[in-house]
Design a protein around this motif. Structure first.
Motif, PDB file in Angstrom:
ATOM      1  N   PHE A 240      -8.197   4.265  -1.211  1.00 48.80           N
ATOM      2  CA  PHE A 240      -7.735   3.805  -2.526  1.00 48.80           C
ATOM      3  C   PHE A 240      -7.732   2.290  -2.591  1.00 48.80           C
ATOM      4  O   PHE A 240      -7.694   1.617  -1.565  1.00 48.80           O
ATOM      5  CB  PHE A 240      -6.295   4.284  -2.775  1.00 48.80           C
ATOM      6  CG  PHE A 240      -6.205   5.683  -3.316  1.00 48.80           C
ATOM      7  CD1 PHE A 240      -6.093   5.896  -4.684  1.00 48.80           C
ATOM      8  CD2 PHE A 240      -6.235   6.775  -2.469  1.00 48.80           C
ATOM      9  CE1 PHE A 240      -6.017   7.175  -5.189  1.00 48.80           C
ATOM     10  CE2 PHE A 240      -6.159   8.067  -2.975  1.00 48.80           C
ATOM     11  CZ  PHE A 240      -6.057   8.260  -4.336  1.00 48.80           C
ATOM     12  N   VAL A 241      -7.733   1.741  -3.804  1.00 47.04           N
ATOM     13  CA  VAL A 241      -7.502   0.307  -3.965  1.00 47.04           C
ATOM     14  C   VAL A 241      -6.041   0.038  -3.574  1.00 47.04           C
ATOM     15  O   VAL A 241      -5.202   0.930  -3.658  1.00 47.04           O
ATOM     16  CB  VAL A 241      -7.774  -0.182  -5.416  1.00 47.04           C
ATOM     17  CG1 VAL A 241      -9.242  -0.006  -5.784  1.00 47.04           C
ATOM     18  CG2 VAL A 241      -6.888   0.531  -6.425  1.00 47.04           C
ATOM     19  N   PRO A 242      -5.740  -1.198  -3.134  1.00 42.63           N
ATOM     20  CA  PRO A 242      -4.370  -1.470  -2.688  1.00 42.63           C
ATOM     21  C   PRO A 242      -3.360  -1.542  -3.835  1.00 42.63           C
ATOM     22  O   PRO A 242      -3.711  -1.924  -4.952  1.00 42.63           O
ATOM     23  CB  PRO A 242      -4.487  -2.840  -1.997  1.00 42.63           C
ATOM     24  CG  PRO A 242      -5.720  -3.452  -2.533  1.00 42.63           C
ATOM     25  CD  PRO A 242      -6.642  -2.340  -2.936  1.00 42.63           C
ATOM     26  N   LEU A 243      -2.130  -1.171  -3.531  1.00 42.90           N
ATOM     27  CA  LEU A 243      -1.013  -1.387  -4.460  1.00 42.90           C
ATOM     28  C   LEU A 243      -0.622  -2.859  -4.313  1.00 42.90           C
ATOM     29  O   LEU A 243      -0.190  -3.284  -3.247  1.00 42.90           O
ATOM     30  CB  LEU A 243       0.166  -0.482  -4.076  1.00 42.90           C
ATOM     31  CG  LEU A 243       1.334  -0.485  -5.069  1.00 42.90           C
ATOM     32  CD1 LEU A 243       1.019   0.377  -6.282  1.00 42.90           C
ATOM     33  CD2 LEU A 243       2.610   0.022  -4.423  1.00 42.90           C
ATOM     34  N   LEU A 244      -0.822  -3.635  -5.372  1.00 38.58           N
ATOM     35  CA  LEU A 244      -0.563  -5.078  -5.321  1.00 38.58           C
ATOM     36  C   LEU A 244       0.819  -5.396  -5.889  1.00 38.58           C
ATOM     37  O   LEU A 244       1.502  -4.498  -6.391  1.00 38.58           O
ATOM     38  CB  LEU A 244      -1.648  -5.822  -6.112  1.00 38.58           C
ATOM     39  CG  LEU A 244      -3.087  -5.587  -5.625  1.00 38.58           C
ATOM     40  CD1 LEU A 244      -4.087  -6.300  -6.530  1.00 38.58           C
ATOM     41  CD2 LEU A 244      -3.258  -6.044  -4.165  1.00 38.58           C
ATOM     42  N   GLU A 245       1.176  -6.668  -5.815  1.00 42.86           N
ATOM     43  CA  GLU A 245       2.469  -7.078  -6.367  1.00 42.86           C
ATOM     44  C   GLU A 245       2.280  -7.886  -7.643  1.00 42.86           C
ATOM     45  O   GLU A 245       1.249  -8.509  -7.838  1.00 42.86           O
ATOM     46  CB  GLU A 245       3.235  -7.884  -5.331  1.00 42.86           C
ATOM     47  CG  GLU A 245       3.642  -6.974  -4.182  1.00 42.86           C
ATOM     48  CD  GLU A 245       4.554  -7.632  -3.170  1.00 42.86           C
ATOM     49  OE1 GLU A 245       4.845  -8.839  -3.323  1.00 42.86           O
ATOM     50  OE2 GLU A 245       4.945  -6.933  -2.242  1.00 42.86           O
ATOM     51  N   GLY A 246       3.277  -7.872  -8.493  1.00 42.15           N
ATOM     52  CA  GLY A 246       3.262  -8.677  -9.717  1.00 42.15           C
ATOM     53  C   GLY A 246       2.374  -8.062 -10.799  1.00 42.15           C
ATOM     54  O   GLY A 246       1.831  -6.974 -10.628  1.00 42.15           O
TER      55      GLY A 246
END
Ligand code: SAH
Length: 221
Positions: free
Chosen positions: A213-219
């Motif tokens: 999966f694509v990464p879970l990012l912040e903001g």
């Protein structure tokens, strides 16, 4: 997309849709409601027109802004795992993307809450689902590492981007007896986990698959 365009793809896709469903069955997807939805959902409306002819292949495709529409097998696998014992009343989806997984959930459960960090994607998803007259979805533009506390607890949580560890807020917002399906791990491959909240303090973990999966990012952006 013009009406003619939609029809055109619809006509040519009947066979490719059947082929897709046959492939998912071969790969072990059993839930008839999930298979029927994969057959009937207009996946071509969620991708760019230039890619519409590939919309019924069992593959992830780019949706712009560095994101992808999930592979149908993965959508089916995650949805099936989320619904295995009972149909959850309230589901939180983390990572709306183009809204394809959101549509599948919305057809199966009473209430869907979906959170996306990229405003432009969220707006497009909202439009597409509105065109399809889907009314039981609520959208939020936010960093879903924090879940959506106002509507918690959720009987189901489905996460479509990968964190390195399960975000504590999502654990807290899962109802007792609820199920969360989440890919966990580094950028180049993750474990797809089923996390069940067995009581207030305890969670059971089960490994379902290896996924990417694509990464879970912040903001937000
Ligand atoms: N559910 C989609 C797949 C989305 S790809 C489908 O049906 O195909 C994953 C999505 O998660 C991307 O749109 C990405 O922008 C979003 N995302 C990543 N990190 C996030 C975060 N912290 N909060 C909310 N959404 C996030």
């Amino acid at each position: 997309m013009t009406v003619v365009g939609v029809r055109g793809i619809g006509m040519t896709s009947a066979r490719t849709r059947e082929r897709l469903v046959a492939r998912l069955k071969e790969q072990g997807i059993r839930n008839p409601a999930v298979l029927n939805l994969i057959r009937s959902a207009p996946r071509h409306l969620f991708v760019d027109e230039a890619l519409a002819s590939r919309a019924y292949e069992d593959t992830a495709l780019p949706i712009g802004l560095g994101q992808t529409i999930s592979q149908p097998f993965i959508v089916a696998r995650m949805t099936e795992a989320l619904l295995e014992d009972t149909v959850p009343e309230k589901v939180l989806e983390v990572g709306t993307g183009c809204g394809y997984q959101t549509l599948i959930l919305a057809k199966l459960v009473p209430q869907v809450f979906t959170v996306e960090r990229i405003g432009a994607l969220q707006q497009r998803a909202r439009k597409t689902l509105n065109t399809l007259k889907v009314r039981n979805v609520r959208f939020k533009h936010a960093d879903a590492n924090w879940g959506w506390p106002q509507h918690a607890p959720y009987d189901g949580i489905l996460v479509t981007a990968a964190p390195e560890a399960v975000p504590p807020a999502l654990m807290q917002q899962l109802a007792v007896g609820g199920r969360m399906v989440i890919p966990v791990g580094a950028t180049h491959g993750q474990d797809l986990l089923l996390v069940t909240r067995t009581d207030k303090q305890h969670y059971a973990h089960k490994l379902l698959d290896r996924v990417s999966f694509v990464p879970l990012l912040e903001g937000t952006e």
